[in-house]
Write a protein that holds these residues in place. Structure first.
Motif, PDB file in Angstrom:
ATOM      1  N   ALA A   1      23.745  54.821   8.487  1.00 12.94           N
ATOM      2  CA  ALA A   1      22.801  54.090   8.703  1.00 12.94           C
ATOM      3  C   ALA A   1      23.037  52.442   9.075  1.00 12.94           C
ATOM      4  N   LEU A   2      24.008  52.149   8.208  1.00 10.77           N
ATOM      5  CA  LEU A   2      24.694  50.689   8.458  1.00 10.77           C
ATOM      6  C   LEU A   2      25.242  50.903   9.914  1.00 10.77           C
ATOM      7  N   ARG A   3      25.905  51.610  10.428  1.00  9.89           N
ATOM      8  CA  ARG A   3      26.620  51.639  11.627  1.00  9.89           C
ATOM      9  C   ARG A   3      25.596  51.629  12.850  1.00  9.89           C
ATOM     10  N   GLU A   4      24.495  52.392  12.516  1.00 12.66           N
ATOM     11  CA  GLU A   4      23.370  52.566  13.517  1.00 12.66           C
ATOM     12  C   GLU A   4      22.420  51.428  13.624  1.00 12.66           C
ATOM     13  N   MET A   5      22.345  50.499  12.657  1.00 11.21           N
ATOM     14  CA  MET A   5      21.294  49.417  12.636  1.00 11.21           C
ATOM     15  C   MET A   5      21.963  48.119  13.327  1.00 11.21           C
ATOM     16  N   ALA A   6      21.194  47.589  13.968  1.00 11.93           N
ATOM     17  CA  ALA A   6      21.593  46.201  14.656  1.00 11.93           C
ATOM     18  C   ALA A   6      21.895  45.096  13.700  1.00 11.93           C
ATOM     19  N   LYS A   7      22.282  44.178  14.133  1.00  2.00           N
ATOM     20  CA  LYS A   7      22.340  43.089  13.285  1.00  2.00           C
ATOM     21  C   LYS A   7      21.283  42.554  12.785  1.00  2.00           C
ATOM     22  N   VAL A   8      20.906  42.217  11.808  1.00  4.32           N
ATOM     23  CA  VAL A   8      19.879  41.653  11.273  1.00  4.32           C
ATOM     24  C   VAL A   8      19.798  40.081  11.047  1.00  4.32           C
ATOM     25  N   LYS A   9      18.804  39.300  11.907  1.00  2.26           N
ATOM     26  CA  LYS A   9      18.791  37.913  11.779  1.00  2.26           C
ATOM     27  C   LYS A   9      17.694  37.547  10.704  1.00  2.26           C
ATOM     28  N   TYR A  10      17.961  36.409  10.069  1.00  2.00           N
ATOM     29  CA  TYR A  10      17.102  36.006   9.096  1.00  2.00           C
ATOM     30  C   TYR A  10      17.095  34.618   8.898  1.00  2.00           C
ATOM     31  N   ASP A  11      15.736  34.236   8.862  1.00  2.00           N
ATOM     32  CA  ASP A  11      15.653  32.682   8.643  1.00  2.00           C
ATOM     33  C   ASP A  11      15.071  32.517   7.362  1.00  2.00           C
ATOM     34  N   VAL A  12      15.596  31.268   6.621  1.00  2.00           N
ATOM     35  CA  VAL A  12      15.059  30.981   5.484  1.00  2.00           C
ATOM     36  C   VAL A  12      14.662  29.079   5.461  1.00  2.00           C
ATOM     37  N   SER A  13      13.229  29.098   5.378  1.00  2.00           N
ATOM     38  CA  SER A  13      12.778  27.775   5.371  1.00  2.00           C
ATOM     39  C   SER A  13      13.136  26.921   4.118  1.00  2.00           C
ATOM     40  N   TYR A  14      13.320  25.738   4.288  1.00 10.24           N
ATOM     41  CA  TYR A  14      13.669  24.790   3.125  1.00 10.24           C
ATOM     42  C   TYR A  14      13.158  23.382   3.306  1.00 10.24           C
ATOM     43  N   LYS A  15      12.937  22.695   2.202  1.00  7.71           N
ATOM     44  CA  LYS A  15      12.542  21.278   2.150  1.00  7.71           C
ATOM     45  C   LYS A  15      13.680  20.497   1.558  1.00  7.71           C
ATOM     46  N   ALA A  16      14.200  19.427   2.088  1.00  4.48           N
ATOM     47  CA  ALA A  16      15.366  18.606   1.450  1.00  4.48           C
ATOM     48  C   ALA A  16      14.444  17.195   0.951  1.00  4.48           C
ATOM     49  N   THR A  17      15.313  16.907  -0.292  1.00  7.78           N
ATOM     50  CA  THR A  17      14.975  15.653  -0.936  1.00  7.78           C
ATOM     51  C   THR A  17      16.279  15.069  -1.046  1.00  7.78           C
ATOM     52  N   VAL A  18      16.471  13.647  -0.809  1.00  7.20           N
ATOM     53  CA  VAL A  18      17.731  13.052  -1.325  1.00  7.20           C
ATOM     54  C   VAL A  18      17.563  12.509  -2.656  1.00  7.20           C
ATOM     55  N   ASN A  19      18.886  12.614  -3.341  1.00  7.50           N
ATOM     56  CA  ASN A  19      18.988  12.534  -4.706  1.00  7.50           C
ATOM     57  C   ASN A  19      20.141  11.323  -4.802  1.00  7.50           C
ATOM     58  N   THR A  20      19.566  10.436  -4.908  1.00  8.18           N
ATOM     59  CA  THR A  20      20.533   8.981  -4.614  1.00  8.18           C
ATOM     60  C   THR A  20      21.659   9.032  -5.728  1.00  8.18           C
ATOM     61  N   THR A  21      21.078   9.119  -6.860  1.00  6.66           N
ATOM     62  CA  THR A  21      21.927   9.095  -8.057  1.00  6.66           C
ATOM     63  C   THR A  21      23.009  10.073  -8.133  1.00  6.66           C
ATOM     64  N   ASN A  22      22.884  11.404  -7.587  1.00  2.00           N
ATOM     65  CA  ASN A  22      24.222  12.096  -7.493  1.00  2.00           C
ATOM     66  C   ASN A  22      24.861  12.306  -6.120  1.00  2.00           C
ATOM     67  N   ASN A  23      23.997  11.424  -5.112  1.00  4.26           N
ATOM     68  CA  ASN A  23      24.446  11.527  -3.771  1.00  4.26           C
ATOM     69  C   ASN A  23      24.457  12.996  -3.006  1.00  4.26           C
ATOM     70  N   VAL A  24      23.430  13.617  -3.244  1.00  3.48           N
ATOM     71  CA  VAL A  24      23.271  15.026  -2.982  1.00  3.48           C
ATOM     72  C   VAL A  24      22.068  15.149  -2.417  1.00  3.48           C
ATOM     73  N   LEU A  25      21.782  16.181  -1.420  1.00  4.29           N
ATOM     74  CA  LEU A  25      20.499  16.607  -0.912  1.00  4.29           C
ATOM     75  C   LEU A  25      20.114  17.880  -1.790  1.00  4.29           C
ATOM     76  N   GLU A  26      18.598  18.055  -2.276  1.00  4.70           N
ATOM     77  CA  GLU A  26      18.389  18.992  -3.141  1.00  4.70           C
ATOM     78  C   GLU A  26      17.591  19.953  -2.070  1.00  4.70           C
ATOM     79  N   LEU A  27      17.938  21.031  -1.951  1.00  4.28           N
ATOM     80  CA  LEU A  27      17.188  22.042  -1.068  1.00  4.28           C
ATOM     81  C   LEU A  27      16.277  22.961  -1.627  1.00  4.28           C
ATOM     82  N   THR A  28      14.810  23.085  -1.437  1.00  3.33           N
ATOM     83  CA  THR A  28      13.978  23.820  -2.047  1.00  3.33           C
ATOM     84  C   THR A  28      13.673  24.952  -1.283  1.00  3.33           C
ATOM     85  N   PHE A  29      14.078  26.154  -1.333  1.00  4.57           N
ATOM     86  CA  PHE A  29      13.902  27.207  -0.511  1.00  4.57           C
ATOM     87  C   PHE A  29      12.684  27.908  -0.605  1.00  4.57           C
TER      88      PHE A  29
END
Length: 192
Positions: free
Chosen positions: A95-123
């Protein structure tokens, strides 16, 4: 007889002054780390994927893209999903050989955490729909994906870290049972 204390005070003051001078020189060698910005996360990534289902764990390298508000897999890893739906290992591989490649999108929202110099991503993952061919029949499969924790884009090393989980699989309208959650862990992903 009294001892003269001015030279001792002078020596102490010179020692403190020399220590402060050396301390200020130590800070000059530190690189300046620019603050992280929302657009820094965009790009093409290559990352380590650790897939865990029960006592089984596999590791691989996977590519994906990050845009303004979407993370896109050109080839989402479905091996464990198919093997959960199709219990016969030979039929699952076919079944894996017969199936096409599966495209998948995940939406996210990013916020800046300046204290730790990171972006926090909520998926906000959507249901993944698959058509799994088995013995001439197509099994319409929907996979409920979730993100139980935030992802992080680290400004210092420009890396991305996140995790997803396939919590529930429904095949032709029936919830797959028994079923163990499939965890997709991306502990370290870097831009190409």
């Amino acid at each position: 007889m009294k001892k003269f204390t001015v030279p001792r005070i002078l020596i102490a003051a010179l020692t403190i002054l020399a220590g402060l001078t050396l301390l200020s020189c130590m800070n000059d060698d530190r690189p300046e780390i620019p603050p992280v910005k929302l657009e820094d996360v965009k790009g093409n990534y290559k990352g380590r994927l650790i897939t865990v289902q029960g006592n089984f764990k596999t590791e691989s390298i996977i590519d994906f893209k990050v845009k303004k508000d979407t993370l896109t897999f050109a080839e989402f890893p479905i091996k464990e999903i198919v093997k959960s739906v199709v219990s016969d290992p030979v039929k699952a591989e076919k079944a894996l050989r017969e199936m096409a490649k599966v495209k998948y999108d995940v939406s996210y929202k990013a916020t800046v955490n300046t204290t730790n110099n990171v972006l926090e991503l909520t998926f906000d993952p959507k249901v993944l729909l698959l058509k799994i061919p088995v013995d001439g029949v197509t099994k319409n499969t929907s996979v409920l994906l979730s993100a139980k924790q935030k992802g992080f884009f680290v400004g210092m090393d420009q890396s991305l870290r996140f995790a997803l989980a396939a919590e529930k699989i429904t095949v032709d309208g029936v919830v797959l049972s028994p079923y163990e959650t499939i965890n997709y862990n991306f502990p370290f992903c870097i831009k190409n």
